[in-house]
Every structure is written in structure tokens, then in C-alpha cells.
Design an enzyme around this catalytic site. Structure first.
Site, PDB file in Angstrom:
ATOM      1  N   THR A 123      -8.922   2.125   2.882  1.00 48.82           N
ATOM      2  CA  THR A 123      -7.777   1.471   2.963  1.00 48.82           C
ATOM      3  C   THR A 123      -6.939   1.878   4.159  1.00 48.82           C
ATOM      4  OG1 THR A 123      -7.707   0.702   0.577  1.00 48.82           O
ATOM      5  CG2 THR A 123      -5.620   0.190   1.786  1.00 48.82           C
ATOM      6  N   CYS A 124      -6.460   3.102   4.096  1.00 50.33           N
ATOM      7  CA  CYS A 124      -5.520   3.710   5.096  1.00 50.33           C
ATOM      8  C   CYS A 124      -6.105   3.333   6.397  1.00 50.33           C
ATOM      9  CB  CYS A 124      -5.434   5.148   4.865  1.00 50.33           C
ATOM     10  SG  CYS A 124      -4.113   5.892   5.875  1.00 50.33           S
ATOM     11  N   ILE A 170       5.555  -2.689   2.261  1.00 48.54           N
ATOM     12  CA  ILE A 170       4.622  -3.382   2.770  1.00 48.54           C
ATOM     13  C   ILE A 170       4.962  -4.655   3.503  1.00 48.54           C
ATOM     14  CG2 ILE A 170       2.112  -4.578   2.882  1.00 48.54           C
ATOM     15  CD1 ILE A 170       1.132  -2.227   1.248  1.00 48.54           C
ATOM     16  N   GLY A 183       2.549  -5.444  -4.423  1.00 52.33           N
ATOM     17  CA  GLY A 183       2.016  -4.257  -4.849  1.00 52.33           C
ATOM     18  C   GLY A 183       0.225  -4.262  -5.083  1.00 52.33           C
ATOM     19  N   HIS A 215      20.536  19.948  21.408  1.00 51.74           N
ATOM     20  CA  HIS A 215      21.034  18.845  21.792  1.00 51.74           C
ATOM     21  C   HIS A 215      20.530  18.425  23.108  1.00 51.74           C
ATOM     22  CE1 HIS A 215      24.509  16.208  22.670  1.00 51.74           C
ATOM     23  NE2 HIS A 215      24.402  16.657  24.022  1.00 51.74           N
TER      24      HIS A 215
END
Ligand SMILES: Cc1cc2nc3c(=O)[nH]c(=O)nc-3n(C[C@H](O)[C@H](O)[C@H](O)COP(=O)(O)OP(=O)(O)OC[C@H]3O[C@@H](n4cnc5c(N)ncnc54)[C@H](O)[C@@H]3O)c2cc1C
Length: 472
Positions: free
Chosen positions: A41-42, A191, A278, A451
Site C-alpha cells: 500500500t505505502c 488521509i 479508515g 540560525h
């Protein structure tokens, strides 16, 4: 023919393939079974393609405002075909990378649908894996000493709100060929908000309908509030405390659906609907019924080393629920493999896991929210610092947002760090490390931040915990 392995992993997503690499490093003879594409899926339907689209949307939105930077352009437009092509190239490159890693680790990859068998002629214990091969060849029989189930999850939908036509989940949305003129997003979680941000930046008219009284409801309340303000600023309509009524769905040239909003029924109409409510674990059809593995509320139950009721069968990643994140799945895979190899791994402390939202602006957090800390009985002190007073944020032209640190007044422990603003998903790891090392706000503040950097906001927020911020 049956082949013997130390470990067979069912599912080659982020959890599964990372577990396979760790297993190979530890000298385990390993096989990985994947019915679709390595990376899961990722890589193919989640993290990577969605972030590629978000980046294009961000570039487009920024280019439209390039005059603010003294840079003049003309005719800025989006070629969504090119956007998708770029996304595809990134995914392909990473997919090849995962394939290469499997070869390098001498991991046997079986392309097909795997299923756990009960006790059989191959083994007196459940756990033999039968693989129905994608290429139609005879089923492979893998006889392992250990198994890891890493079958992941798929999008959930609301009962009665069927996917098809103009109604999509993130799976279909990722394959869109055009940017819709208008869209209703059902669900204002991570999502949903990423899609809302992206599509609004691409110029779509976006409405988010959220059941809870605020979007991204698992985040600190102040983060939700700021996210809602900034989403509205980019034109997103957000409707909270709203219960979508699937039975009111009407599809024609447009699509409309009603929701009960604070006692009133309201109708919403758009070109498309995206349902993001979900994810559901992939526990069906994988042979769990042939084992004593327990499933509760749709997820496989494990102990802290990810062993199921069958101690030689482990489960990791989205299929066990909890934090359904790629880095969680892969870490769970590593712990499971190290446990199998007798390496005595540390159980995961989920309170130390960073969570990120890649919308514009981004949000990120680690640890507990201010409300959770109070509910848990902590005497809380907080420090907050706005990006408005950070030179680098002004240079970037992105000074919305803040860093908030929640600490324990009595022990000075950092309980949670919550950020919203530019590049906070890259900055949250400092807070994650501070939590792992049990640092106090004083120690974070005295990590001299260079900085000008955005990270100065973390140092200042840490000082603000004790009322000592320099620029605030
Ligand atoms: C739109 C979207 C965006 C996301 N963005 C992020 C993000 O930015 N960051 C983040 O951390 N997470 C993100 N996630 C979540 C992340 O994708 C998941 O948490 C992660 O993929 C879980 O990994 P997994 O290995 O458990 O499962 P998966 O990645 O789902 O992999 C499971 C694999 O198992 C295979 N499989 C299933 N059953 C079988 C079987 N019987 N035999 C063989 N193979 C099988 C599947 O084909 C799949 O490839 C996102 C998800 C979505 C949907």
C-alpha cells in the site's frame, strides 16, 4: 513440491519486505509471498504516490504566488497527465529498488496469493503456506519454522456507501485522470485532510464532512483548530459534527449526499465523493481459520513481540491495527524477526512514534496531547512558539503555524510535542529523539539551534515551557 524455510512472510508491503531484509541479515532462510506488487500500500497506493501528488499541488500553488517572491511567471497551469506520470516514475524507481533489495538479500519472492494451512502431511503444526501462483503454475508449498502475517489493509467504506461511479476511496482517487472541479471528502482524518489540501491547491472546490467535532481529531486540539483555520484559508469548506447518510446518495451528472449536521439534514453536491473513513485489515481468505490465531474487532491479536496465539506465527503492520503507519509496520517487522532469531529485541513504545500529516501546512506530533496529559492526571505546563517570529519561516513565505510542547510540571518530562507549519514532518524527529532520550525542555532549548532555521521554533517552544522564550 514443498520447500523448507526458517521464515515465510505473507505480504510484501512495508512491514513484510523490511522484515524479510532483517531476516536475511540475521541469516534466516526467508521467503516472501506477495499477491500484488512488492512495496504494498505505502509504495503503490499510499505514502509515496500521495506525497508525489501533494508535491505537485504545492509547486502549483506556490508558483501562482511567485510574484510575492519577486518572480514573475505567466500562464501557470497544471497538466495532470504529467503530474501522474511523475508520480508513476517515482513509484517505479522505488519498486525497482525493493526488487533489487530482495535479490541482494537472497530472499525468495513468490508472486501469488498465500494461505496458511492447518496441520498437514508437510507439518504437524499449522503454518505451511500454500501459494496460488499469479503465473498459473502449480501451487507452491512453503514449509516454514516461523511465519509473519503482514497482509496489510484496504480502504473502509460506510455501510451503504458503495464505491463506484463517482464515489471513490483513496485507491481510485490516486488513479484519477483529471482534477475534479468539486469534491466532497467524507472523513477529515489524516488521509482526508491530505487530499483536501492537495485538491484545493490544484484548484478544486473541496468540502470535508467530518463526524467528530473537529478535523484530525486524534491530534492536539490546538493543532486541529489551526489546521481547520488554514484549510479554510485555502478555500476548503469544513463541516464538523456531521453524520453522512449513505442512503441519500444520488448519482447523475453530479453526485450528492446528505448529512445530519447538528440536528439538521443538509445536502452536498459535487463532481466526485472521496470516502476516507479508515482502513480495514486484510484478515479474510488467508487461512486464519486453520489456526488458533485470534481476531478481535477485525484485527489480528498479538503480544508485544507480535506473536499470535500460535507462537511461531507472528503478525505485524496494518493487519494488527493500532497506528497504521508505514514506519510502524516496518519497525514491528524488525522486532518480530529479531524475536524469532532470539535477539531479545525491545518491545515498541508506541508513545515514541512520530505521526505526520503531509498537507500544506504539514502537521506532526509525538507523545500525548495536552488533553490526554490532563486526563492521565499530569500537572501540565506547555510552551508554544509561532513560526511568525522565525526568520527562516518568513524567508520561506510560510509563517503560519506553531510548535507546542506539553511537559510534566513535576518531573519536567516532555509528554508530547505538536507542530503545524512548514516542514514540520522533517523536524518532528528532533522531538522524537528528545523523547527517546528522556530529555527535558531545558535540554532541548540548550541544544543550540542554528540560525536561521525553522528548528529554532522547537528551541523557543522549549524555552516557552518555563516562560523564557527569547523572541516570544
Ligand atoms: C492514501 C494513503 C496515504 C498514506 N500515507 C502514509 C504516510 O504518509 N506515512 C505512513 O507512515 N503511512 C501512510 N499510509 C499508511 C501505510 O501505507 C500503511 O500503514 C502501510 O502500507 C502498512 O504496511 P503493511 O506492510 O502492514 O501493509 P501493506 O502495505 O498494505 O502491504 C500488505 C501487502 O500484503 C499483500 N497481501 C495481502 N494478502 C496477501 C496474501 N494472502 N498473499 C500474498 N500477499 C498478500 C498485499 O498485496 C500488500 O502488498 C498511507 C495509506 C494510504 C492509504
Amino acid at each position: 513440491m514443498a520447500e523448507e524455510y526458517d521464515l515465510v512472510i505473507l505480504g510484501g508491503g512495508t512491514g513484510g519486505y523490511v522484515a524479510a531484509i532483517r531476516a536475511s541479515q540475521l541469516g534466516l532462510k526467508t521467503a516472501l509471498v506477495e499477491k500484488g506488487k512488492l512495496g504494498g500500500t505505502c509504495l503503490h497506493k499510499g505514502c509515496i504516490p500521495s506525497k508525489a501528488l501533494l508535491r505537485s499541488a504545492e509547486v502549483y500553488a506556490q508558483t501562482k504566488h511567485s510574484e510575492d517572491f519577486g518572480v514573475f511567471t505567466s500562464d501557470v497551469s497544471v497538466n495532470f497527465g504529467k503530474v501522474q506520470e511523475r508520480k508513476g516514475k517515482i513509484v517505479d524507481q522505488l519498486h525497482k529498488g525493493v526488487q533489487h533489495l530482495m535479490k541482494q538479500g537472497k530472499i525468495d519472492v513468490f508472486e501469488g496469493m498465500g494461505r496458511i494451512l492447518g496441520p498437514s502431511i508437510f507439518s504437524p503444526m499449522p503454518g505451511t503456506i500454500s501459494v496460488e501462483m499469479n503465473n498459473g503454475e502449480e501451487n507452491a508449498m512453503l514449509v516454514p519454522k516461523n511465519v509473519i502475517v503482514a497482509t496489510g489493509s484496504r480502504p473502509r467504506t460506510l455501510p451503504g456507501l458503495e464505491i463506484g461511479g463517482k464515489v471513490m476511496t483513496s485507491d481510485e482517487a490516486l488513479a484519477m485522470e483529471e482534477i475534479p472541479k468539486s469534491i466532497i471528502i467524507v472523513g477529515g482524518g489524516v488521509i482526508g485532510i491530505e487530499w483536501a489540501s492537495m485538491l484545493a491547491d490544484f484548484g478544486a472546490d473541496v468540502t470535508v464532512i467530518e463526524y467528530s467535532d473537529r478535523i484530525i481529531p486524534t491530534e492536539d486540539k490546538e493543532i486541529s483548530k489551526e489546521m481547520q483555520r488554514l484549510m479554510k484559508k485555502k478555500g476548503v469548506t469544513i463541516v464538523t459534527s456531521a453524520k453522512v447518510l449513505p442512503e441519500t446518495l444520488k448519482q447523475g451528472d453530479t453526485v450528492s449526499i446528505s448529512a445530519e449536521v447538528k440536528g439538521e439534514q443538509k445536502e452536498f453536491t459535487a463532481e466526485k465523493i472521496l470516502v476516507s473513513v479508515g482502513r480495514q485489515a486484510n484478515v479474510e481468505g488467508i487461512g486464519l481459520e486453520n489456526t488458533d490465531i485470534q481476531v478481535e474487532k477485525g484485527y489480528i491479536v498479538t503480544n508485544e513481540f507480535f506473536q499470535t496465539k500460535e507462537s511461531h506465527i507472528y503478525a505485524i503492520g496494518d493487519v494488527i491495527g493500532g497506528l497504521q503507519l508505514a514506519h510502524v509496520a516496518s519497525h514491528e517487522g524488525i522486532v518480530a524477526v529479531e524475536h524469532i532469531a532470539g535477539e531479545n529485541p525491545h518491545p515498541i513504545d508506541y508513545n515514541l512514534v512520530s505521526k505526520c500529516i503531509y498537507s500544506a501546512p504539514e502537521a506532526a506530533s509525538v507523545g500525548i496531547t495536552e488533553d490526554q496529559a490532563k486526563e492521565q492526571g499530569f500537572k501540565v505546563k506547555t510552551g508554544k512558539f509561532s513560526f511568525k517570529a522565525i526568520g527562516k519561516a518568513l524567508v520561506f513565505g510560510e509563517s503560519d503555524g506553531f510548535v507546542k510542547i506539553v511537559a510534566d510540571e513535576e518531573t519536567n518530562d516532555i509528554l508530547g510535542v505538536h507542530m503545524i507549519g512548514p516542514h514540520v514532518t522533517d523536524m518532528i524527529s528532533e522531538a522524537g529523539l528528545a523523547k527517546v532520550l528522556d530529555a527535558t525542555p531545558w535540554e532541548v532549548a540548550h541544544t543550540i539551534h542554528p540560525h536561521p532555521t525553522l528548528s529554532e521554533a522547537i528551541g523557543e517552544a522549549a524555552l516557552a515551557v518555563d516562560g523564557k522564550a527569547i523572541h516570544g
